[in-house]
Design a protein around this motif. Structure first.
Motif, PDB file in Angstrom:
ATOM      1  N   LYS A 187      34.611  50.452  51.117  1.00  0.00           N
ATOM      2  CA  LYS A 187      35.242  49.131  51.065  1.00  0.00           C
ATOM      3  C   LYS A 187      36.627  49.221  51.689  1.00  0.00           C
ATOM      4  CE  LYS A 187      34.855  46.329  47.478  1.00  0.00           C
ATOM      5  NZ  LYS A 187      35.033  45.701  46.148  1.00  0.00           N
ATOM      6  N   SER A 188      36.922  48.340  52.615  1.00  0.00           N
ATOM      7  CA  SER A 188      38.217  48.399  53.303  1.00  0.00           C
ATOM      8  C   SER A 188      39.344  47.996  52.360  1.00  0.00           C
ATOM      9  CB  SER A 188      38.217  47.490  54.526  1.00  0.00           C
ATOM     10  OG  SER A 188      38.226  46.130  54.133  1.00  0.00           O
ATOM     11  N   ARG A 189      40.541  48.496  52.639  1.00  0.00           N
ATOM     12  CA  ARG A 189      41.701  48.132  51.831  1.00  0.00           C
ATOM     13  C   ARG A 189      41.984  46.644  51.947  1.00  0.00           C
ATOM     14  NH1 ARG A 189      44.439  53.401  53.609  1.00  0.00           N
ATOM     15  NH2 ARG A 189      44.233  54.743  51.793  1.00  0.00           N
ATOM     16  N   ALA A 190      41.734  46.097  53.151  1.00  0.00           N
ATOM     17  CA  ALA A 190      41.962  44.662  53.361  1.00  0.00           C
ATOM     18  C   ALA A 190      41.041  43.841  52.459  1.00  0.00           C
ATOM     19  CB  ALA A 190      41.712  44.303  54.825  1.00  0.00           C
ATOM     20  N   GLU A 191      39.777  44.297  52.331  1.00  0.00           N
ATOM     21  CA  GLU A 191      38.827  43.600  51.460  1.00  0.00           C
ATOM     22  C   GLU A 191      39.245  43.703  50.003  1.00  0.00           C
ATOM     23  OE1 GLU A 191      34.000  43.589  50.535  1.00  0.00           O
ATOM     24  OE2 GLU A 191      34.859  45.061  51.913  1.00  0.00           O
ATOM     25  N   LYS A 192      39.715  44.880  49.605  1.00  0.00           N
ATOM     26  CA  LYS A 192      40.184  45.060  48.224  1.00  0.00           C
ATOM     27  C   LYS A 192      41.374  44.156  47.928  1.00  0.00           C
ATOM     28  CE  LYS A 192      39.018  49.611  46.645  1.00  0.00           C
ATOM     29  NZ  LYS A 192      39.509  50.925  46.279  1.00  0.00           N
ATOM     30  N   GLN A 193      42.323  44.101  48.876  1.00  0.00           N
ATOM     31  CA  GLN A 193      43.495  43.257  48.692  1.00  0.00           C
ATOM     32  C   GLN A 193      43.106  41.786  48.616  1.00  0.00           C
ATOM     33  OE1 GLN A 193      46.549  44.099  47.987  1.00  0.00           O
ATOM     34  NE2 GLN A 193      47.379  42.022  48.050  1.00  0.00           N
ATOM     35  N   GLN A 194      42.160  41.387  49.456  1.00  0.00           N
ATOM     36  CA  GLN A 194      41.703  39.996  49.443  1.00  0.00           C
ATOM     37  C   GLN A 194      41.074  39.642  48.097  1.00  0.00           C
ATOM     38  OE1 GLN A 194      38.940  39.043  52.560  1.00  0.00           O
ATOM     39  NE2 GLN A 194      38.698  36.927  51.925  1.00  0.00           N
ATOM     40  N   GLU A 195      40.278  40.560  47.543  1.00  0.00           N
ATOM     41  CA  GLU A 195      39.653  40.317  46.246  1.00  0.00           C
ATOM     42  C   GLU A 195      40.700  40.182  45.149  1.00  0.00           C
ATOM     43  OE1 GLU A 195      36.866  43.443  45.597  1.00  0.00           O
ATOM     44  OE2 GLU A 195      35.375  42.630  46.986  1.00  0.00           O
ATOM     45  N   LYS A 196      41.728  41.047  45.200  1.00  0.00           N
ATOM     46  CA  LYS A 196      42.808  40.963  44.214  1.00  0.00           C
ATOM     47  C   LYS A 196      43.535  39.631  44.324  1.00  0.00           C
ATOM     48  CE  LYS A 196      45.687  44.333  43.564  1.00  0.00           C
ATOM     49  NZ  LYS A 196      46.636  45.448  43.839  1.00  0.00           N
ATOM     50  N   GLU A 197      43.806  39.229  45.559  1.00  0.00           N
ATOM     51  CA  GLU A 197      44.534  37.973  45.771  1.00  0.00           C
ATOM     52  C   GLU A 197      43.727  36.789  45.265  1.00  0.00           C
ATOM     53  OE1 GLU A 197      45.705  37.730  49.868  1.00  0.00           O
ATOM     54  OE2 GLU A 197      46.785  39.644  49.784  1.00  0.00           O
ATOM     55  N   GLU A 198      42.397  36.845  45.443  1.00  0.00           N
ATOM     56  CA  GLU A 198      41.542  35.756  44.966  1.00  0.00           C
ATOM     57  C   GLU A 198      41.550  35.673  43.445  1.00  0.00           C
ATOM     58  OE1 GLU A 198      37.759  36.536  46.697  1.00  0.00           O
ATOM     59  OE2 GLU A 198      38.333  35.805  48.692  1.00  0.00           O
ATOM     60  N   ILE A 199      41.546  36.835  42.802  1.00  0.00           N
ATOM     61  CA  ILE A 199      41.597  36.868  41.329  1.00  0.00           C
ATOM     62  C   ILE A 199      42.916  36.295  40.833  1.00  0.00           C
ATOM     63  CG2 ILE A 199      41.725  38.393  39.321  1.00  0.00           C
ATOM     64  CD1 ILE A 199      39.781  40.266  40.836  1.00  0.00           C
ATOM     65  N   PHE A 200      44.021  36.743  41.430  1.00  0.00           N
ATOM     66  CA  PHE A 200      45.339  36.313  40.965  1.00  0.00           C
ATOM     67  C   PHE A 200      45.647  34.878  41.354  1.00  0.00           C
ATOM     68  CE2 PHE A 200      46.199  41.021  41.097  1.00  0.00           C
ATOM     69  CZ  PHE A 200      46.243  41.159  39.724  1.00  0.00           C
ATOM     70  N   SER A 201      44.980  34.383  42.424  1.00  0.00           N
ATOM     71  CA  SER A 201      45.225  32.997  42.828  1.00  0.00           C
ATOM     72  C   SER A 201      44.704  32.015  41.780  1.00  0.00           C
ATOM     73  CB  SER A 201      44.563  32.711  44.181  1.00  0.00           C
ATOM     74  OG  SER A 201      43.150  32.718  44.065  1.00  0.00           O
ATOM     75  N   ARG A 202      43.789  32.483  40.920  1.00  0.00           N
ATOM     76  CA  ARG A 202      43.259  31.630  39.858  1.00  0.00           C
ATOM     77  C   ARG A 202      44.190  31.584  38.644  1.00  0.00           C
ATOM     78  NH1 ARG A 202      38.283  33.799  41.985  1.00  0.00           N
ATOM     79  NH2 ARG A 202      38.192  35.532  40.512  1.00  0.00           N
TER      80      ARG A 202
END
Length: 286
Positions: A224-239
């Motif tokens: 899993k790319s770091r960019a994908e991991k960061q995007q997933e984190k951002e999606e979680i925190f955006s909620r």
């Protein structure tokens, strides 16, 4: 004086890959411990090696290890070989090496062929960082679940082994748990019909709907790319609101200044943005 345990890498398909040093060591050893003596006798006969053999495999790896250690302590030199490749990699030799070290017996490794490294270099995927998982533990559902959870978040390139009759099951499991990752399937490495197939998990499953798997496989899977991991984190925190996000850190005893840094990192924004948000909200509420 105690003897030495030699870990001898043998060819994974092409007999020309046998190194002179391994051949000499197998000839001079007092005993060869082989995973399958019926398979290894073909190798020894090809090179005219007449050293006595004994079996050392998954089902006698602890009991037989004590016997081999006794022989080593008596001064015998023992060469350990697996069916193909480097001993102690996804192999019962791991147990013997550990027990020898605990007994103070010298262990040395003679480098040579290894299917996992050969496949990695052919995969076309990142080789800078990688992890080796061996065979997935399908017989233990709890362990399988734990391993797949770890692999789901693994950012390094992943190397797996699989037998032909389990290949489709493994591909289905990886696709279901990890999504449609890039994968390179390698089989018959170093042999006449060597096959290296760069594809995706989804396309690999479609391919094997009409093509029966043959031969032993090495699977090299994209992490899993770091960019994908960061995007997933951002999606979680955006909620979460920024106030809720800040509070989650402050409730852990983290001071406000450090919490602002962590919130900014989590959300992919600057610390100044977090600070300005609080200034506006304080002004609005006062």
């Amino acid at each position: 004086m105690a003897g030495i345990l030699y870990l001898c890498a043998t060819p994974i398909g092409n007999l020309k890959d046998m190194t002179p040093r391994v051949r000499e060591t197998l000839e001079m050893a007092d005993l060869i411990a082989a995973e399958d003596t019926r398979n290894s006798i073909k190798l020894l006969n090809h090179f005219g090696i007449q050293t006595p053999m004994t079996s050392y495999h998954e089902y006698n790896k602890v009991e037989k290890a004590y016997d081999l250690i006794n022989k080593l302590q008596a001064g015998k030199n023992i060469a350990l070989i697996t069916d193909a490749g480097t001993p102690a990699i996804s192999d019962p030799g791991e147990v013997l090496v550990k027990m020898c070290q605990e007994a103070g017996i010298t262990v040395t490794s003679l480098p040579g062929p290894a299917a996992c490294i050969t496949a990695l270099t052919l995969s076309g995927l990142s080789t800078r960082r990688f992890c080796f998982e061996g065979f997935l533990p399908f017989d233990d559902k709890k362990e399988k679940k734990a391993v797949l959870e770890e692999l789901k978040e693994e950012s390094r390139t992943i190397i797996l082994y699989e037998a032909p009759h389990h290949l489709i099951r493994t591909l289905e499991c990886l696709y279901e748990e990890l999504g449609n990752r890039r994968i390179t399937l390698c089989r018959e490495l170093t042999k006449k019909f060597e096959t290296v197939m760069p594809t995706t998990l989804e396309d690999a499953l479609h391919y094997y709907e009409s093509e029966a798997p043959r031969g032993e496989y090495v699977l090299v899977l994209e992490g899993k790319s770091r960019a994908e991991k960061q995007q997933e984190k951002e999606e979680i925190f955006s909620r979460m609101s920024i106030e809720e996000h800040m509070k989650s850190y402050e409730d852990q005893g983290i001071d406000r200044k450090e919490a602002m840094k962590l919130v900014a990192k989590d959300r992919g924004i600057s610390k100044r943005d977090v600070y300005q948000y609080f200034i506006k909200n304080v002004e609005r509420s006062s």
